[in-house]
Design a protein around this motif. Structure first.
Motif, PDB file in Angstrom:
ATOM      1  N   ILE A  48      42.692 -82.294   8.564  1.00 41.33           N
ATOM      2  CA  ILE A  48      42.864 -83.711   8.888  1.00 41.33           C
ATOM      3  C   ILE A  48      41.896 -84.133   9.982  1.00 41.33           C
ATOM      4  O   ILE A  48      41.309 -85.226   9.925  1.00 41.33           O
ATOM      5  CB  ILE A  48      44.328 -83.994   9.284  1.00 41.33           C
ATOM      6  N   GLU A  49      41.699 -83.265  10.978  1.00 44.90           N
ATOM      7  CA  GLU A  49      40.748 -83.572  12.057  1.00 44.90           C
ATOM      8  C   GLU A  49      39.327 -83.719  11.516  1.00 44.90           C
ATOM      9  O   GLU A  49      38.621 -84.679  11.820  1.00 44.90           O
ATOM     10  CB  GLU A  49      40.779 -82.466  13.108  1.00 44.90           C
ATOM     11  N   GLY A  54      38.914 -89.663   5.956  1.00 40.01           N
ATOM     12  CA  GLY A  54      38.095 -89.922   4.770  1.00 40.01           C
ATOM     13  C   GLY A  54      36.669 -90.309   5.055  1.00 40.01           C
ATOM     14  O   GLY A  54      35.874 -90.464   4.126  1.00 40.01           O
ATOM     15  N   TYR A  55      36.302 -90.443   6.317  1.00 39.15           N
ATOM     16  CA  TYR A  55      34.941 -90.874   6.642  1.00 39.15           C
ATOM     17  C   TYR A  55      33.937 -89.718   6.643  1.00 39.15           C
ATOM     18  O   TYR A  55      32.735 -89.952   6.754  1.00 39.15           O
ATOM     19  CB  TYR A  55      34.920 -91.608   7.989  1.00 39.15           C
ATOM     20  N   VAL A  56      34.429 -88.485   6.520  1.00 37.35           N
ATOM     21  CA  VAL A  56      33.552 -87.317   6.369  1.00 37.35           C
ATOM     22  C   VAL A  56      33.789 -86.754   4.973  1.00 37.35           C
ATOM     23  O   VAL A  56      34.931 -86.450   4.601  1.00 37.35           O
ATOM     24  CB  VAL A  56      33.855 -86.240   7.436  1.00 37.35           C
ATOM     25  N   TRP A  57      32.711 -86.631   4.193  1.00 37.43           N
ATOM     26  CA  TRP A  57      32.885 -86.138   2.827  1.00 37.43           C
ATOM     27  C   TRP A  57      33.258 -84.667   2.865  1.00 37.43           C
ATOM     28  O   TRP A  57      32.898 -83.925   3.790  1.00 37.43           O
ATOM     29  CB  TRP A  57      31.637 -86.424   2.001  1.00 37.43           C
ATOM     30  N   GLY A 117      33.346 -95.340  -1.132  1.00 38.76           N
ATOM     31  CA  GLY A 117      33.643 -93.977  -1.564  1.00 38.76           C
ATOM     32  C   GLY A 117      32.865 -93.580  -2.794  1.00 38.76           C
ATOM     33  O   GLY A 117      32.005 -94.318  -3.291  1.00 38.76           O
ATOM     34  N   LYS A 118      33.178 -92.384  -3.277  1.00 40.33           N
ATOM     35  CA  LYS A 118      32.546 -91.830  -4.469  1.00 40.33           C
ATOM     36  C   LYS A 118      33.160 -92.462  -5.713  1.00 40.33           C
ATOM     37  O   LYS A 118      34.388 -92.580  -5.818  1.00 40.33           O
ATOM     38  CB  LYS A 118      32.719 -90.308  -4.505  1.00 40.33           C
ATOM     39  N   GLY A 119      32.305 -92.832  -6.668  1.00 41.62           N
ATOM     40  CA  GLY A 119      32.752 -93.619  -7.810  1.00 41.62           C
ATOM     41  C   GLY A 119      33.875 -93.021  -8.620  1.00 41.62           C
ATOM     42  O   GLY A 119      34.967 -93.584  -8.699  1.00 41.62           O
ATOM     43  N   GLN A 120      33.624 -91.888  -9.247  1.00 41.69           N
ATOM     44  CA  GLN A 120      34.629 -91.320 -10.150  1.00 41.69           C
ATOM     45  C   GLN A 120      35.861 -90.857  -9.390  1.00 41.69           C
ATOM     46  O   GLN A 120      36.988 -90.979  -9.878  1.00 41.69           O
ATOM     47  CB  GLN A 120      34.040 -90.156 -10.953  1.00 41.69           C
ATOM     48  N   PHE A 121      35.652 -90.330  -8.192  1.00 43.71           N
ATOM     49  CA  PHE A 121      36.780 -89.863  -7.376  1.00 43.71           C
ATOM     50  C   PHE A 121      37.726 -91.024  -7.063  1.00 43.71           C
ATOM     51  O   PHE A 121      38.947 -90.910  -7.237  1.00 43.71           O
ATOM     52  CB  PHE A 121      36.263 -89.226  -6.085  1.00 43.71           C
ATOM     53  N   ASP A 173      42.675-102.328   5.735  1.00 46.54           N
ATOM     54  CA  ASP A 173      43.201-101.724   6.966  1.00 46.54           C
ATOM     55  C   ASP A 173      42.159-101.594   8.064  1.00 46.54           C
ATOM     56  O   ASP A 173      42.499-101.303   9.202  1.00 46.54           O
ATOM     57  CB  ASP A 173      43.795-100.349   6.672  1.00 46.54           C
ATOM     58  N   HIS A 174      40.869-101.799   7.731  1.00 42.91           N
ATOM     59  CA  HIS A 174      39.825-101.610   8.728  1.00 42.91           C
ATOM     60  C   HIS A 174      39.416-102.962   9.325  1.00 42.91           C
ATOM     61  O   HIS A 174      38.988-103.860   8.586  1.00 42.91           O
ATOM     62  CB  HIS A 174      38.607-100.933   8.102  1.00 42.91           C
ATOM     63  N   PRO A 175      39.525-103.127  10.632  1.00 43.42           N
ATOM     64  CA  PRO A 175      39.229-104.430  11.250  1.00 43.42           C
ATOM     65  C   PRO A 175      37.834-104.955  10.964  1.00 43.42           C
ATOM     66  O   PRO A 175      37.660-106.157  10.722  1.00 43.42           O
ATOM     67  CB  PRO A 175      39.419-104.155  12.752  1.00 43.42           C
TER      68      PRO A 175
END
Length: 227
Positions: A48-49, A54-57, A117-121, A173-175
């Protein structure tokens, strides 16, 4: 007159924090033979860290995990491919997701989605939530060649839906990437409340998705039929 409501995905419709916890526990059990020397709490916390919401692939996340925890007999590539193929099985929606979408659509509100994000994912996750059918357009940054907060991706969604910015709401959710970016092109920006930010300035703030049809009703000043 509000004609269209456009949504972000992660942290807005998909409860990504809960989904990650479900997924990582399942992955730990699938690969227990190779990673049981690491306590599950430690493995989960470190994932999680490194994931940084989700901002790190995940290729970078798993390379780091394999190195830090001295995992042998199992490659980061195998863990990464498991993430790609199995994460949709762990998708957790926010409460009232389907009923909210049903209410909006039954009241002739056009629905769209813009997600980085990644398309198919991302598409696999949308399908796992069972919500693909509700949207007239779904724009995913990898496939579009642009991403939020770039104004072009918002404009592309509006053009596809054939609505003006003033006739549209964006919920995320992101300002910056969601609320302010959509406001910058003339849309109403709704913030789906998230614990990591305070004092977010938005046209509206919601904690529960069921509040969104009420906001549309308020803006349109007309009765809306609920299901």
């Amino acid at each position: 007159m509000i004609k269209a409501v456009i949504f972000d995905l992660d942290g807005t419709l998909l409860n990504r924090d809960a989904s990650v916890k479900v997924f990582i526990e399942k992955q730990y059990m699938r690969f227990n033979k190779w990673i049981n020397h690491v306590p599950i709490e430690k493995y989960t916390t470190r994932f999680i860290e490194l994931d940084n919401r989700g901002y790190v692939w995940k290729d970078k996340v798993y390379q780091q995990l394999v190195g830090e925890f001295d995992i042998t007999g199992l490659t980061w590539e195998e863990l990464f491919q498991d993430y790609i193929s199995q994460f949709p099985e762990s998708c957790v929606p926010f409460p009232n997701l389907i009923s909210m979408l049903e209410t909006l659509r039954e009241n002739n509100i056009i629905l769209g989605m813009i997600t980085n994000g990644k398309g198919q994912f991302q598409m696999d996750n949308i399908k796992a939530l069972g919500i693909e059918k509700y949207f007239e357009t779904i724009l995913i940054s990898e496939w579009e060649g642009m991403k939020k907060p770039e104004s072009q991706i918002f404009q592309r969604a509006l053009d596809t839906l054939n609505v003006l910015p003033s006739e549209s709401i964006f919920i995320g959710d992101h300002p910056e990437n969601d609320v302010h970016a959509s406001q910058n092109i003339g849309m109403k920006g709704i913030w789906k409340k998230d614990y990591q930010w305070d004092n977010v300035k938005a046209d509206f703030i919601v904690e529960d998705l069921k509040e969104i049809p009420l906001i549309v009703e308020r803006l349109n000043n007309q009765s809306i039929k609920f299901y």
